[in-house]
Design a protein around this motif. Structure first.
Motif, PDB file in Angstrom:
ATOM      1  N   VAL A  86       0.837  -1.203   0.000  1.00 61.19           N
ATOM      2  CA  VAL A  86       0.000   0.000   0.000  1.00 61.19           C
ATOM      3  C   VAL A  86       0.870   1.250   0.000  1.00 61.19           C
ATOM      4  CG1 VAL A  86      -1.730   1.300   1.292  1.00 61.19           C
ATOM      5  CG2 VAL A  86      -1.941  -1.182   1.107  1.00 61.19           C
ATOM      6  N   ASN A  87       1.882   1.272   0.853  1.00 67.70           N
ATOM      7  CA  ASN A  87       2.774   2.439   0.929  1.00 67.70           C
ATOM      8  C   ASN A  87       3.485   2.692  -0.399  1.00 67.70           C
ATOM      9  OD1 ASN A  87       2.084   2.885   3.577  1.00 67.70           O
ATOM     10  ND2 ASN A  87       3.870   1.843   4.406  1.00 67.70           N
ATOM     11  N   ARG A  88       3.893   1.635  -1.052  1.00 64.10           N
ATOM     12  CA  ARG A  88       4.560   1.773  -2.341  1.00 64.10           C
ATOM     13  C   ARG A  88       3.624   2.438  -3.355  1.00 64.10           C
ATOM     14  NH1 ARG A  88       6.645  -3.187  -6.020  1.00 64.10           N
ATOM     15  NH2 ARG A  88       4.422  -3.562  -6.000  1.00 64.10           N
ATOM     16  N   ALA A  89       2.365   2.021  -3.374  1.00 64.24           N
ATOM     17  CA  ALA A  89       1.392   2.605  -4.303  1.00 64.24           C
ATOM     18  C   ALA A  89       1.077   4.053  -3.935  1.00 64.24           C
ATOM     19  CB  ALA A  89       0.119   1.767  -4.320  1.00 64.24           C
ATOM     20  N   VAL A  90       1.001   4.351  -2.637  1.00 64.23           N
ATOM     21  CA  VAL A  90       0.727   5.723  -2.195  1.00 64.23           C
ATOM     22  C   VAL A  90       1.888   6.638  -2.595  1.00 64.23           C
ATOM     23  CG1 VAL A  90       0.500   7.193  -0.143  1.00 64.23           C
ATOM     24  CG2 VAL A  90      -0.844   5.089  -0.331  1.00 64.23           C
ATOM     25  N   ILE A  91       3.105   6.175  -2.426  1.00 63.13           N
ATOM     26  CA  ILE A  91       4.277   6.972  -2.828  1.00 63.13           C
ATOM     27  C   ILE A  91       4.227   7.237  -4.326  1.00 63.13           C
ATOM     28  CG2 ILE A  91       6.782   6.870  -3.129  1.00 63.13           C
ATOM     29  CD1 ILE A  91       6.872   5.461  -0.376  1.00 63.13           C
ATOM     30  N   TYR A  92       3.828   6.245  -5.097  1.00 62.12           N
ATOM     31  CA  TYR A  92       3.710   6.422  -6.549  1.00 62.12           C
ATOM     32  C   TYR A  92       2.686   7.510  -6.876  1.00 62.12           C
ATOM     33  CZ  TYR A  92       2.591   5.425 -11.411  1.00 62.12           C
ATOM     34  OH  TYR A  92       2.355   5.536 -12.748  1.00 62.12           O
ATOM     35  N   GLU A  93       1.522   7.467  -6.216  1.00 62.24           N
ATOM     36  CA  GLU A  93       0.472   8.467  -6.471  1.00 62.24           C
ATOM     37  C   GLU A  93       0.934   9.871  -6.095  1.00 62.24           C
ATOM     38  OE1 GLU A  93      -2.586   8.373  -7.924  1.00 62.24           O
ATOM     39  OE2 GLU A  93      -1.969   6.362  -8.533  1.00 62.24           O
ATOM     40  N   VAL A  94       1.586   9.990  -4.945  1.00 63.64           N
ATOM     41  CA  VAL A  94       2.075  11.296  -4.494  1.00 63.64           C
ATOM     42  C   VAL A  94       3.125  11.829  -5.466  1.00 63.64           C
ATOM     43  CG1 VAL A  94       3.416  12.444  -2.667  1.00 63.64           C
ATOM     44  CG2 VAL A  94       1.515  10.954  -2.061  1.00 63.64           C
ATOM     45  N   SER A  95       4.009  10.955  -5.913  1.00 66.14           N
ATOM     46  CA  SER A  95       5.046  11.367  -6.872  1.00 66.14           C
ATOM     47  C   SER A  95       4.427  11.832  -8.180  1.00 66.14           C
ATOM     48  CB  SER A  95       6.012  10.211  -7.149  1.00 66.14           C
ATOM     49  OG  SER A  95       6.659   9.824  -5.983  1.00 66.14           O
ATOM     50  N   LYS A  96       3.418  11.100  -8.640  1.00 59.58           N
ATOM     51  CA  LYS A  96       2.743  11.453  -9.881  1.00 59.58           C
ATOM     52  C   LYS A  96       2.077  12.828  -9.758  1.00 59.58           C
ATOM     53  CE  LYS A  96      -0.763   8.933 -11.253  1.00 59.58           C
ATOM     54  NZ  LYS A  96      -1.611   7.824 -11.664  1.00 59.58           N
ATOM     55  N   ARG A  97       1.408  13.063  -8.623  1.00 59.85           N
ATOM     56  CA  ARG A  97       0.746  14.342  -8.391  1.00 59.85           C
ATOM     57  C   ARG A  97       1.776  15.469  -8.312  1.00 59.85           C
ATOM     58  NH1 ARG A  97      -2.071  13.393  -3.513  1.00 59.85           N
ATOM     59  NH2 ARG A  97      -2.796  11.498  -4.477  1.00 59.85           N
ATOM     60  N   PHE A  98       2.884  15.214  -7.633  1.00 60.35           N
ATOM     61  CA  PHE A  98       3.948  16.205  -7.509  1.00 60.35           C
ATOM     62  C   PHE A  98       4.475  16.602  -8.887  1.00 60.35           C
ATOM     63  CE2 PHE A  98       8.634  16.652  -7.505  1.00 60.35           C
ATOM     64  CZ  PHE A  98       8.703  17.913  -6.957  1.00 60.35           C
ATOM     65  N   ILE A  99       4.722  15.620  -9.728  1.00 61.35           N
ATOM     66  CA  ILE A  99       5.253  15.896 -11.065  1.00 61.35           C
ATOM     67  C   ILE A  99       4.242  16.683 -11.888  1.00 61.35           C
ATOM     68  CG2 ILE A  99       5.923  14.802 -13.244  1.00 61.35           C
ATOM     69  CD1 ILE A  99       7.276  12.618 -11.498  1.00 61.35           C
ATOM     70  N   ALA A 100       2.980  16.293 -11.807  1.00 64.97           N
ATOM     71  CA  ALA A 100       1.948  16.973 -12.606  1.00 64.97           C
ATOM     72  C   ALA A 100       1.771  18.424 -12.172  1.00 64.97           C
ATOM     73  CB  ALA A 100       0.628  16.231 -12.500  1.00 64.97           C
ATOM     74  N   THR A 101       1.602  18.663 -10.868  1.00 62.11           N
ATOM     75  CA  THR A 101       1.391  20.042 -10.409  1.00 62.11           C
ATOM     76  C   THR A 101       2.662  20.864 -10.542  1.00 62.11           C
ATOM     77  OG1 THR A 101       1.863  19.459  -8.106  1.00 62.11           O
ATOM     78  CG2 THR A 101      -0.451  19.441  -8.792  1.00 62.11           C
ATOM     79  N   GLY A 102       3.788  20.273 -10.218  1.00 61.68           N
ATOM     80  CA  GLY A 102       5.053  20.995 -10.317  1.00 61.68           C
ATOM     81  C   GLY A 102       5.371  21.383 -11.742  1.00 61.68           C
ATOM     82  N   GLN A 103       5.089  20.485 -12.670  1.00 63.69           N
ATOM     83  CA  GLN A 103       5.363  20.754 -14.087  1.00 63.69           C
ATOM     84  C   GLN A 103       4.546  21.947 -14.580  1.00 63.69           C
ATOM     85  OE1 GLN A 103       7.685  19.008 -15.616  1.00 63.69           O
ATOM     86  NE2 GLN A 103       7.508  20.094 -17.523  1.00 63.69           N
ATOM     87  N   THR A 104       3.283  22.001 -14.198  1.00 62.38           N
ATOM     88  CA  THR A 104       2.418  23.105 -14.619  1.00 62.38           C
ATOM     89  C   THR A 104       2.937  24.438 -14.081  1.00 62.38           C
ATOM     90  OG1 THR A 104       0.524  21.614 -14.650  1.00 62.38           O
ATOM     91  CG2 THR A 104       0.038  23.964 -14.585  1.00 62.38           C
ATOM     92  N   GLU A 105       3.270  24.466 -12.804  1.00 61.89           N
ATOM     93  CA  GLU A 105       3.773  25.711 -12.203  1.00 61.89           C
ATOM     94  C   GLU A 105       5.118  26.118 -12.815  1.00 61.89           C
ATOM     95  OE1 GLU A 105       3.224  26.420  -7.896  1.00 61.89           O
ATOM     96  OE2 GLU A 105       2.295  24.426  -7.901  1.00 61.89           O
ATOM     97  N   LEU A 106       5.971  25.136 -13.064  1.00 62.55           N
ATOM     98  CA  LEU A 106       7.265  25.450 -13.666  1.00 62.55           C
ATOM     99  C   LEU A 106       7.109  26.014 -15.077  1.00 62.55           C
ATOM    100  CD1 LEU A 106       9.609  22.529 -12.560  1.00 62.55           C
ATOM    101  CD2 LEU A 106       9.852  24.952 -12.031  1.00 62.55           C
ATOM    102  N   GLN A 107       6.164  25.490 -15.833  1.00 61.95           N
ATOM    103  CA  GLN A 107       5.937  26.011 -17.181  1.00 61.95           C
ATOM    104  C   GLN A 107       5.458  27.449 -17.133  1.00 61.95           C
ATOM    105  OE1 GLN A 107       3.264  23.096 -18.821  1.00 61.95           O
ATOM    106  NE2 GLN A 107       4.919  21.838 -19.625  1.00 61.95           N
ATOM    107  N   GLU A 108       4.619  27.759 -16.156  1.00 60.76           N
ATOM    108  CA  GLU A 108       4.153  29.143 -16.009  1.00 60.76           C
ATOM    109  C   GLU A 108       5.325  30.064 -15.660  1.00 60.76           C
ATOM    110  OE1 GLU A 108       1.881  31.874 -12.796  1.00 60.76           O
ATOM    111  OE2 GLU A 108       1.081  29.845 -13.047  1.00 60.76           O
ATOM    112  N   LEU A 109       6.169  29.649 -14.729  1.00 58.69           N
ATOM    113  CA  LEU A 109       7.330  30.456 -14.351  1.00 58.69           C
ATOM    114  C   LEU A 109       8.284  30.626 -15.540  1.00 58.69           C
ATOM    115  CD1 LEU A 109       8.059  29.013 -10.786  1.00 58.69           C
ATOM    116  CD2 LEU A 109       7.162  31.284 -11.326  1.00 58.69           C
ATOM    117  N   GLU A 110       8.472  29.566 -16.305  1.00 60.48           N
ATOM    118  CA  GLU A 110       9.345  29.640 -17.473  1.00 60.48           C
ATOM    119  C   GLU A 110       8.792  30.610 -18.518  1.00 60.48           C
ATOM    120  OE1 GLU A 110      11.587  26.688 -20.647  1.00 60.48           O
ATOM    121  OE2 GLU A 110       9.821  25.964 -19.581  1.00 60.48           O
TER     122      GLU A 110
END
Length: 176
Positions: A86-110
């Motif tokens: 379960v923890n492994r899957a939760v870490i995967y979901e959190v990482s996926k969300r981090f990449i998605a939201t972070g990517q959007t914000e980084l593109q705006e800053l760029e």
């Protein structure tokens, strides 16, 4: 298809029962196989008892393990036997969300950075050439005051962007 047995048919010494939060019960052997416990533990081939952890440092699970009957996710810490899965899957979901939201914000800053860069280049050229194509040294006193004012204000957007970048970095550090 899952073979259903009554409790009296199961020898609990041979096949312990695992109760999930959704109310369904399975033998440990059945549930272990269905949700993939062998992905995180090396097991004894004859007894199927978990012996040691596998190295899963770079292998993340794409989905949270679910009850085979009702498909409800197996929740963290309710059934300790499956916490690692379960923890492994939760870490995967959190990482996926981090990449998605972070990517959007980084593109705006760029995008903002690119805009600021082109404005700075444009104002630099304008200030060096002065009005009507005159060189900087030929500009009159009134034009010098106007140019000085433009110089004072031309870096404000880049200072705001820098501040926003620092805030983004702090938010990201806090969240993740």
């Amino acid at each position: 298809m899952v073979e259903l047995k009554e409790f009296r048919e199961i020898d609990l010494d041979q096949s312990p029962i695992v109760g999930l939060a959704c109310g369904h019960f399975f033998t440990a052997e059945t549930l272990d196989g269905m949700i993939g416990l062998s992905e995180v533990y090396e097991t004894d081939p004859t007894t199927r008892v978990p012996l040691r952890l596998k190295d899963i440092s770079c292998d993340l699970a794409p989905t949270i393990p679910q009850c085979p009957l009702c498909q409800r996710p197996i929740r963290q810490f309710v059934t300790q036997r499956y916490n690692r899965l379960v923890n492994r899957a939760v870490i995967y979901e959190v990482s996926k969300r981090f990449i998605a939201t972070g990517q959007t914000e980084l593109q705006e800053l760029e995008s903002r950075l690119t805009d600021i860069e082109s404005k700075l280049q444009r104002t630099r050229a304008e200030l060096l050439m002065g009005k009507a194509g005159h060189h900087l040294m030929d500009i009159h006193q009134a034009d010098m005051k106007q140019s000085a004012q433009r110089l004072k204000t031309r870096y404000k957007p880049s200072a705001c962007l820098r501040s926003d970048m620092v805030h983004f970095q702090q938010r990201t550090m806090h969240r993740h």
